[in-house]
Design an enzyme around this catalytic site. Sequence first.
Site, PDB file in Angstrom:
ATOM      1  N   HIS A 134       0.912  -1.131   0.136  1.00 25.58           N
ATOM      2  CA  HIS A 134      -0.052  -0.096  -0.062  1.00 25.58           C
ATOM      3  C   HIS A 134       0.846   1.314  -0.003  1.00 25.58           C
ATOM      4  CE1 HIS A 134      -3.067  -2.807   1.807  1.00 25.58           C
ATOM      5  NE2 HIS A 134      -3.667  -2.418   0.936  1.00 25.58           N
ATOM      6  N   ARG A 136       1.941   2.829  -2.526  1.00 22.81           N
ATOM      7  CA  ARG A 136       1.115   3.888  -3.497  1.00 22.81           C
ATOM      8  C   ARG A 136      -0.337   3.270  -3.510  1.00 22.81           C
ATOM      9  NH1 ARG A 136       4.481   7.362  -4.370  1.00 22.81           N
ATOM     10  NH2 ARG A 136       6.748   7.097  -5.860  1.00 22.81           N
ATOM     11  N   LYS A 140      -3.030  -2.161  -7.764  1.00 19.49           N
ATOM     12  CA  LYS A 140      -3.612  -2.493  -9.124  1.00 19.49           C
ATOM     13  C   LYS A 140      -3.029  -3.975  -9.529  1.00 19.49           C
ATOM     14  CE  LYS A 140      -4.928  -0.472 -13.140  1.00 19.49           C
ATOM     15  NZ  LYS A 140      -5.809  -2.009 -13.089  1.00 19.49           N
ATOM     16  N   LYS A 176      -3.313  -8.520  -6.746  1.00 16.61           N
ATOM     17  CA  LYS A 176      -3.958  -9.622  -7.847  1.00 16.61           C
ATOM     18  C   LYS A 176      -5.176 -10.308  -7.071  1.00 16.61           C
ATOM     19  CE  LYS A 176      -2.431 -11.039 -11.805  1.00 16.61           C
ATOM     20  NZ  LYS A 176      -1.714 -10.074 -12.681  1.00 16.61           N
TER      21      LYS A 176
END
Length: 543
Positions: A134, A136, A140, A176
């Site tokens: 986390h 950033r 994703k 993921k």
Amino acid sequence: MITGTMQRAMGVVPSSRLAEIIRNELTQKKLCSSFTQVARDRSASFLLSWYKDKCKVGNIAPRFVYFRSRSCCDLSFLDSVDHYFNKAAEISSVDKGLLAFIKACNSIIKFHVPLKRACGKLELIEGYRAQHSHHRLPVKGGIRLGPNVDANETMALAALMTYKCAVVNVPFGGAKGSVRIDPSKYTSTEKEAILRRYTVELVRRNYMGPAIDVPAPDYGTGSLEMAWIKDTYSFLRHTDINASGCVTGKPISEGGIQGRQEATGLGAFFVLREFFNDEDLVRKVGLTRGVKDKTFIVQGLGNVGLHASEFIHKAGGRIIAIAERHGGLVDETGKGLDIEVVKSYHKKNGTLNGLPNVKNITDTEKILELPCDVLIPAALESQIHSGNADRIKAKVIAEAANGPLTPAADKILEGKGVVILPDLLVNAGGVTVSYFEWLKNLNHIEFGRMTRRMEEHGKRVLLSALENQYGNGHKIPTSLRDELSRGNTEVDFVHSGLEETMVTGWENVKKTAQEKGCSFRKAAYLVAIERIAKSIGDQGIFP
Ligand code: NAD
């Protein structure tokens, strides 16, 4: 009985290697044909229990026991990613505590998706989402459908996402998701129900959203599945004006971006092109400059493999063989396969088997072992392992899939002087263009809409001025004028941003490898580790 120790040991056995051994065993027992059907896409533990069941053995055959020793077998996918991380960490100057913080998977959830099947049966399906880092936000990473996905594989892929984003400077943490199904066994309606419910499970746990966690396509999913996910999220969060940024890889009509579909394959092509433009590097593996006329073998003709093949073919590279799940092709003309013909045959028939004027091969693993300049594994992880690495004849391997080489294979191939272009860089084009899509969604406007006409107008004025000043009465032909004055469209911005990202990423990795005297893989991990460490260091650790 399969003991706990044995089960843990199985986690480190690549299923393809085990399948090869069991297949040989079963050939002697005349059971091989049914095994070939079973072996595809199965985990090591599944193969061993199938073997036990079929051969009515109470204990595992002694010849499988040697797999218990880690020294003579391949690491699991998660252990492989950690292994590569540790190797790069050894040559970094980052504090040990911080390294442990970067490496650890921050959180993972597992849940069950209930599905009422067409036949009326209720089935429970395992779903996972791992958020590796986390540092950033948002995090994703794609959503994968597969019969063998599990928590470890999902965490390995999430970690790769963190490092990959850092290598190409995409400001996301890694994540993921996976759903444990064999997609070919479910109807489209059933898959839609599974993915919509999967989305609900994420949203109700606050595990998804444009500022939190943004999924994307991966193995077994594409734009259609992303549209279902976006629609479900928007339904649940209808007051969120940025709802379309909750997922990327969507169809254009649903807020997707031009150029996303081919992004991973095009990104892989850019890295290969840059590698082949470096005379010193290609000379070291006995090759000449340029992609043109080099020979390529591709494993997996899905989203990544197909587009990479198309760009290579356009640049004059020769695709001499393709390995697909149910059979592959080898070119016999010496000119390379006609990718357009292969693509339309595969699309129409769902298989490469039976394509005329080429050599059809059923044992697709053997295709990887054919002589070629570049091998591009673009299917799944652990495809090249301690059992087949020695037989690989490629001079360069471009890892378009995530984790296609085990560390044991990596070591064998490096020892043979093979250049390995690592997944962290080679397949980063997908997340790069996903980043552009997310930006488009937050901006609520497509790239080029405010500038295209203005650009065209400016270029026309300039051309007229040049014509008047220097044309001596001659006019620029209309077609040339149109070509020269064309304003940039969305896909121009996307391809340009992708090229810039991949070329800069490659240059950083190459420079680091040269400075440290290490492989491109170690350099890519090192770039990632140092960038993440810098980011965490600058933010400080809360509280
Ligand atoms: P996909 O589902 O579109 O295609 C995968 C292809 O591989 C399929 O055609 C399948 O039949 C084939 N395949 C499966 N097992 C095989 C085997 N043993 N031998 C030969 N072919 C086999 O998946 P994709 O999106 O192209 O992803 C491929 C790989 O690239 C995965 O490792 C994925 O994580 C990685 N990746 C994908 C993206 C993306 O944007 N789609 C981005 C980064 C990384």
